[in-house]
Design an enzyme around this catalytic site. Structure first.
Site, PDB file in Angstrom:
ATOM      1  N   GLY A 154       1.119  -1.418  -0.199  1.00 22.88           N
ATOM      2  CA  GLY A 154      -0.222   0.091  -0.253  1.00 22.88           C
ATOM      3  C   GLY A 154       0.910   1.292  -0.231  1.00 22.88           C
ATOM      4  N   ASP A 155       0.118   2.689  -0.284  1.00 22.52           N
ATOM      5  CA  ASP A 155       1.275   3.709  -0.019  1.00 22.52           C
ATOM      6  C   ASP A 155       1.816   3.813  -1.207  1.00 22.52           C
ATOM      7  OD1 ASP A 155      -0.798   4.565   1.919  1.00 22.52           O
ATOM      8  OD2 ASP A 155       0.304   3.729   3.145  1.00 22.52           O
ATOM      9  N   LYS A 178      -0.901   5.408  -5.821  1.00 25.00           N
ATOM     10  CA  LYS A 178      -2.414   4.631  -6.699  1.00 25.00           C
ATOM     11  C   LYS A 178      -2.565   6.443  -6.557  1.00 25.00           C
ATOM     12  CE  LYS A 178      -3.203   1.642  -3.168  1.00 25.00           C
ATOM     13  NZ  LYS A 178      -2.294   2.026  -2.832  1.00 25.00           N
ATOM     14  N   GLY A 191      -5.677   5.656   2.382  1.00 26.54           N
ATOM     15  CA  GLY A 191      -5.456   7.409   2.246  1.00 26.54           C
ATOM     16  C   GLY A 191      -4.703   7.461   1.277  1.00 26.54           C
ATOM     17  N   HIS A 192      -5.445   7.870  -0.068  1.00 27.36           N
ATOM     18  CA  HIS A 192      -4.484   8.621  -0.870  1.00 27.36           C
ATOM     19  C   HIS A 192      -4.710   9.881  -1.044  1.00 27.36           C
ATOM     20  CE1 HIS A 192      -6.491   4.678  -2.785  1.00 27.36           C
ATOM     21  NE2 HIS A 192      -5.768   4.009  -2.451  1.00 27.36           N
ATOM     22  N   ARG A 247     -22.747 -13.580   5.723  1.00 28.18           N
ATOM     23  CA  ARG A 247     -24.271 -12.471   5.575  1.00 28.18           C
ATOM     24  C   ARG A 247     -24.530 -12.227   6.853  1.00 28.18           C
ATOM     25  NH1 ARG A 247     -24.801 -18.393   3.390  1.00 28.18           N
ATOM     26  NH2 ARG A 247     -23.091 -18.170   5.131  1.00 28.18           N
ATOM     27  N   GLN A 286      -4.751  -0.436  -1.235  1.00 26.41           N
ATOM     28  CA  GLN A 286      -4.102  -0.798  -0.370  1.00 26.41           C
ATOM     29  C   GLN A 286      -3.248  -1.865  -1.848  1.00 26.41           C
ATOM     30  OE1 GLN A 286      -7.667  -1.426   0.575  1.00 26.41           O
ATOM     31  NE2 GLN A 286      -7.250  -0.220   1.962  1.00 26.41           N
ATOM     32  N   THR A 316      -3.969   8.005   6.586  1.00 29.96           N
ATOM     33  CA  THR A 316      -4.716   7.656   7.998  1.00 29.96           C
ATOM     34  C   THR A 316      -5.062   8.058   9.117  1.00 29.96           C
ATOM     35  OG1 THR A 316      -5.621   6.312   5.799  1.00 29.96           O
ATOM     36  CG2 THR A 316      -6.793   5.722   7.991  1.00 29.96           C
ATOM     37  N   LYS A 375       7.918   7.755  -6.634  1.00 30.67           N
ATOM     38  CA  LYS A 375       8.971   8.117  -5.273  1.00 30.67           C
ATOM     39  C   LYS A 375      10.215   8.798  -5.548  1.00 30.67           C
ATOM     40  CE  LYS A 375       7.098   9.501  -1.729  1.00 30.67           C
ATOM     41  NZ  LYS A 375       5.284   9.377  -0.320  1.00 30.67           N
ATOM     42  N   SER A 399       7.028   8.515 -11.819  1.00 29.83           N
ATOM     43  CA  SER A 399       6.741   9.321 -11.128  1.00 29.83           C
ATOM     44  C   SER A 399       7.820   9.823  -9.941  1.00 29.83           C
ATOM     45  CB  SER A 399       5.808   9.379 -10.423  1.00 29.83           C
ATOM     46  OG  SER A 399       5.166  10.033  -8.730  1.00 29.83           O
ATOM     47  N   GLY A 442       7.780  13.280  -8.112  1.00 26.33           N
ATOM     48  CA  GLY A 442       7.404  14.479  -7.258  1.00 26.33           C
ATOM     49  C   GLY A 442       5.415  14.319  -6.870  1.00 26.33           C
TER      50      GLY A 442
HETATM   51  P1  GDP Z   1      -2.015   5.212  -1.871  1.00 23.53           P
HETATM   52  O1  GDP Z   1      -2.335   5.399  -0.331  1.00 23.53           O
HETATM   53  O2  GDP Z   1      -0.974   4.705  -2.749  1.00 23.53           O
HETATM   54  O3  GDP Z   1      -2.411   5.953  -3.099  1.00 23.53           O
HETATM   55  O4  GDP Z   1      -0.378   6.719  -1.318  1.00 23.53           O
HETATM   56  P2  GDP Z   1      -0.163   8.242  -0.718  1.00 23.53           P
HETATM   57  O5  GDP Z   1      -1.328   8.579  -1.240  1.00 23.53           O
HETATM   58  O6  GDP Z   1      -1.005   7.076   0.906  1.00 23.53           O
HETATM   59  O7  GDP Z   1       0.852   7.562  -0.045  1.00 23.53           O
HETATM   60  C1  GDP Z   1       2.212   8.513  -1.212  1.00 23.53           C
HETATM   61  C2  GDP Z   1       2.859  10.233  -1.078  1.00 23.53           C
HETATM   62  O8  GDP Z   1       3.552  10.036  -1.772  1.00 23.53           O
HETATM   63  C3  GDP Z   1       1.024  10.893  -1.176  1.00 23.53           C
HETATM   64  O9  GDP Z   1       1.958  11.530   0.170  1.00 23.53           O
HETATM   65  C4  GDP Z   1       1.984  11.480  -2.389  1.00 23.53           C
HETATM   66  O10 GDP Z   1       0.944  12.538  -2.848  1.00 23.53           O
HETATM   67  C5  GDP Z   1       2.795  11.166  -2.650  1.00 23.53           C
HETATM   68  N1  GDP Z   1       3.671  10.889  -3.719  1.00 23.53           N
HETATM   69  C6  GDP Z   1       3.043  10.116  -4.578  1.00 23.53           C
HETATM   70  N2  GDP Z   1       3.931   9.632  -6.224  1.00 23.53           N
HETATM   71  C7  GDP Z   1       5.182  10.082  -5.632  1.00 23.53           C
HETATM   72  C8  GDP Z   1       6.740  10.897  -6.164  1.00 23.53           C
HETATM   73  O11 GDP Z   1       6.353  10.241  -7.289  1.00 23.53           O
HETATM   74  N3  GDP Z   1       7.339  11.244  -5.698  1.00 23.53           N
HETATM   75  C9  GDP Z   1       7.686  11.801  -4.197  1.00 23.53           C
HETATM   76  N4  GDP Z   1       7.822  12.695  -3.377  1.00 23.53           N
HETATM   77  N5  GDP Z   1       5.948  12.085  -3.757  1.00 23.53           N
HETATM   78  C10 GDP Z   1       4.915  10.887  -4.377  1.00 23.53           C
HETATM   79  P1  IMO Z   2      -3.893   3.037   0.537  1.00 20.52           P
HETATM   80  O1  IMO Z   2      -5.063   2.227   0.178  1.00 20.52           O
HETATM   81  C1  IMO Z   2      -0.582   0.822   4.191  1.00 20.52           C
HETATM   82  C2  IMO Z   2      -2.696  -2.085   6.541  1.00 20.52           C
HETATM   83  C3  IMO Z   2      -2.728  -2.047   8.074  1.00 20.52           C
HETATM   84  C4  IMO Z   2      -3.118  -3.325   8.497  1.00 20.52           C
HETATM   85  C5  IMO Z   2      -3.651  -3.680   8.129  1.00 20.52           C
HETATM   86  C6  IMO Z   2      -4.831  -4.188   7.820  1.00 20.52           C
HETATM   87  O2  IMO Z   2      -4.081   4.196   1.229  1.00 20.52           O
HETATM   88  O3  IMO Z   2      -2.318   1.923   0.244  1.00 20.52           O
HETATM   89  P2  IMO Z   2      -7.320  -2.784   8.065  1.00 20.52           P
HETATM   90  O4  IMO Z   2      -7.658  -1.615   8.874  1.00 20.52           O
HETATM   91  O5  IMO Z   2      -6.966  -2.669   6.634  1.00 20.52           O
HETATM   92  O6  IMO Z   2      -7.802  -3.841   8.338  1.00 20.52           O
HETATM   93  O7  IMO Z   2      -5.441  -2.977   8.083  1.00 20.52           O
HETATM   94  O8  IMO Z   2      -3.655  -3.179   6.063  1.00 20.52           O
HETATM   95  N1  IMO Z   2      -3.511  -0.996   5.734  1.00 20.52           N
HETATM   96  C7  IMO Z   2      -2.635  -0.019   4.754  1.00 20.52           C
HETATM   97  N2  IMO Z   2      -1.663  -0.048   5.063  1.00 20.52           N
HETATM   98  N3  IMO Z   2      -2.184   1.580   3.256  1.00 20.52           N
HETATM   99  C8  IMO Z   2      -3.224   0.903   2.470  1.00 20.52           C
HETATM  100  O9  IMO Z   2      -4.172   1.504   2.569  1.00 20.52           O
HETATM  101  C9  IMO Z   2      -4.041   0.630   4.360  1.00 20.52           C
HETATM  102  N4  IMO Z   2      -4.899  -0.065   3.952  1.00 20.52           N
HETATM  103  C10 IMO Z   2      -4.437  -0.727   4.898  1.00 20.52           C
HETATM  104  O10 IMO Z   2      -2.072  -0.538   8.210  1.00 20.52           O
HETATM  105  O11 IMO Z   2      -1.230  -3.026   8.678  1.00 20.52           O
HETATM  106 MG    MG Z   3      -2.656   5.466   1.219  1.00 22.65          MG
END
Ligand code: GDP
Ligand code: IMO
Ligand code: MG
Length: 428
Positions: free
Chosen positions: A12-13, A16, A40-41, A140, A221, A297, A328, A414, A416
């Site tokens: 995750g993170d 996306k 958390g996007h 269910r 995720q 989140t 990143k 990417s 930034g």
């Molecule tokens: P997601 O959950 O996959 O949508 O990712 P998150 O938004 O949780 O985490 C990605 C973080 O990196 C966010 O704060 C974005 O604004 C930032 N981000 C995304 N792409 C880039 C990149 O190419 N470079 C940098 N420095 N930050 C990025």
């Molecule tokens: P995005 O969409 C990173 C992790 C939690 C925990 C496990 C289970 O932003 O990439 P849950 O609350 O889903 O039952 O927690 O999954 N987790 C994530 N880690 N990015 C996420 O979403 C996540 N959604 C859940 O930290 O380890």
């Molecule tokens: Mg995220």
């Protein structure tokens, strides 16, 4: 027109949200198909930061249709807050929510907390009620979006489920007393506000295919958090992989043409569970600070480590990525030497396939290749303008390592968080 999917390849993170927002420009319909407010996007547009937990990352293009599919678990309060906070910025999303999507109820959040307390080995969930809501869906007992707009049906369902939940609470030593009338009133209130968005979203998406529209599916995720293919039990509770996109949106697999795997140039993870390339040293802290690796989140510091190609290649196999979006990579600038994990060593054996058993994974030591780093870059504008070839030579070597190890072409680099900080390569 076929659909494009955007999926996380790690924990995750991966970025996306940013990649979805980038592709949303060329799409007509953007769909979230699994997960809930655990996601958390973050999207950055002209220095303004938007954080979404439930709304698809396409909502910043209000002329497009944004869909919350049947595979999502919806916390209606959070959703209403997100819609209202967009409204304050004069953005009114063109939103449709599946009538079949399950609803997160107060007892799901209580149980998420109670289960974590009682569990020997914690998962480190986001405590948003995700796991208990999906459990109720499977067993269910679920309440669906269509139920919160019908008083009689909601009353009947709550009459069924609340006594069961109350007994489970007792078994968990949980003292909360659930009031059917309070929950009924609260959720009918949400239903009233959300009624206009609730629809049969599978029909809308399939009509879009018939009308030759572009459909974009936004995963939440990542592959290692998938309930079947992730680092079980340290996973989330939904199907985060390509197959989940079809069940979670109500479309045929034959409609999927492109599957883009988002690969963060290093590894992060929030919560518990093994992380073979984890860096618990200065380099890990440097990456955390430079990359802003703190949960969107929960605000928890993300665990950071070197890029792990065993993980990425596994995600390529499970999802069949047609191209990769590497994000990143700018964060790694200025580091003298970089490491990429190419395999694991376990009991004198070399492992290339990601192991299913967390205890095996815990004992795996990464085998690294070392790559020279590249200089810190102050001004990306000129490089972005001139495209891939203008990237530092060692950065290109790093990227070529990823595509040659995964045998998947890189379509996006990417550099930034902003929309414009994106280099697109022509991979078809
Ligand atoms: P997601 O959950 O996959 O949508 O990712 P998150 O938004 O949780 O985490 C990605 C973080 O990196 C966010 O704060 C974005 O604004 C930032 N981000 C995304 N792409 C880039 C990149 O190419 N470079 C940098 N420095 N930050 C990025
Ligand atoms: P995005 O969409 C990173 C992790 C939690 C925990 C496990 C289970 O932003 O990439 P849950 O609350 O889903 O039952 O927690 O999954 N987790 C994530 N880690 N990015 C996420 O979403 C996540 N959604 C859940 O930290 O380890
Ligand atoms: Mg995220």
């Amino acid at each position: 027109m076929p659909a494009t999917m955007i999926l996380g390849s790690q924990w995750g993170d991966e970025g996306k949200g940013k990649i979805t927002d980038y592709f949303a420009e060329k799409s007509d319909v953007i769909v979230r198909f699994q997960g809930g407010t655990n996601a958390g996007h973050t999207i950055v547009v002209k220095d303004e930061k938007f954080k979404f937990h439930l709304l698809p990352s396409g909502v910043l293009h209000p002329e497009k249709k944004s869909i919350i599919g049947n595979g999502v678990v919806v916390d209606p309060k959070v959703l209403i807050d997100e819609i209202e906070s967009l409204g304050k910025k004069d953005i009114s999303p063109n939103l449709f929510i599946s009538e079949r999507a399950n609803v997160i109820m107060p007892y799901h959040k209580t149980m998420d907390d109670a289960e974590e307390k009682l569990r020997g080995k914690k998962i480190g969930t986001t405590k948003r009620g995700i796991g208990p809501c999906y459990s109720d869906k499977i067993s269910r007992y679920g309440i669906r979006m269509m139920d919160i707009v019908d008083e009689e049906i909601l009353k009947e369902k709550l009459n069924n489920v609340i006594p069961v939940k109350q007994k489970i609470f007792q078994a968990f030593g949980e003292k909360t007393t659930l009031s059917r009338d309070e929950i009924l009133k609260e959720y009918l209130g949400y239903g009233k506000k959300l009624r206009k968005y609730i629809a049969d979203t599978s029909v809308i998406i399939n009509n879009a295919f018939d009308d030759k529209k572009n459909v974009l599916l936004e995963g939440a995720q990542g592959t290692q958090l998938d309930i079947d293919h992730g680092t079980y039990p340290y996973t989330t509770s939904s199907s985060t992989v390509a197959g989940g996109g079809c069940t979670g949106a109500g479309i045929s697999p034959l409609k999927i043409k492109k599957i883009i795997g988002v690969v963060k140039a290093y590894t992060t993870r929030v919560g518990e569970g093994p992380l073979p390339t984890e860096l618990e040293d200065e380099t890990g802290q440097h990456i955390r600070d430079r990359g802003g690796e703190y949960g969107t989140t929960t605000g928890r510091p993300r665990r950071c480590g070197w890029l792990d190609m065993v993980v990425v290649n596994y995600a390529c196999r499970i999802n069949g990525f047609t191209s990769l979006a590497v994000t990143k990579i700018d964060v790694l600038s200025g580091l003298e030497k970089l490491k990429i994990c190419k395999a694991y060593k376990y009991d004198d054996k070399i492992i290339n396939d990601f192991p299913a058993e967390p205890n095996v994974l815990k004992k795996c030591t990464p085998i690294y290749d070392e790559i020279d780093g590249w200089e810190d870059i102050k001004d990306w504008k000129e490089i972005i303008k001139n495209g891939y070839n203008a990237l530092p030579e060692n950065m290109k070597k790093y990227l070529e390592y990823i595509s040659s190890s995964s045998k998947v072409p890189i379509g996006i680099v990417s550099v930034g968080p902003g929309r414009e900080e994106t280099i697109e390569l022509n991979v078809g």
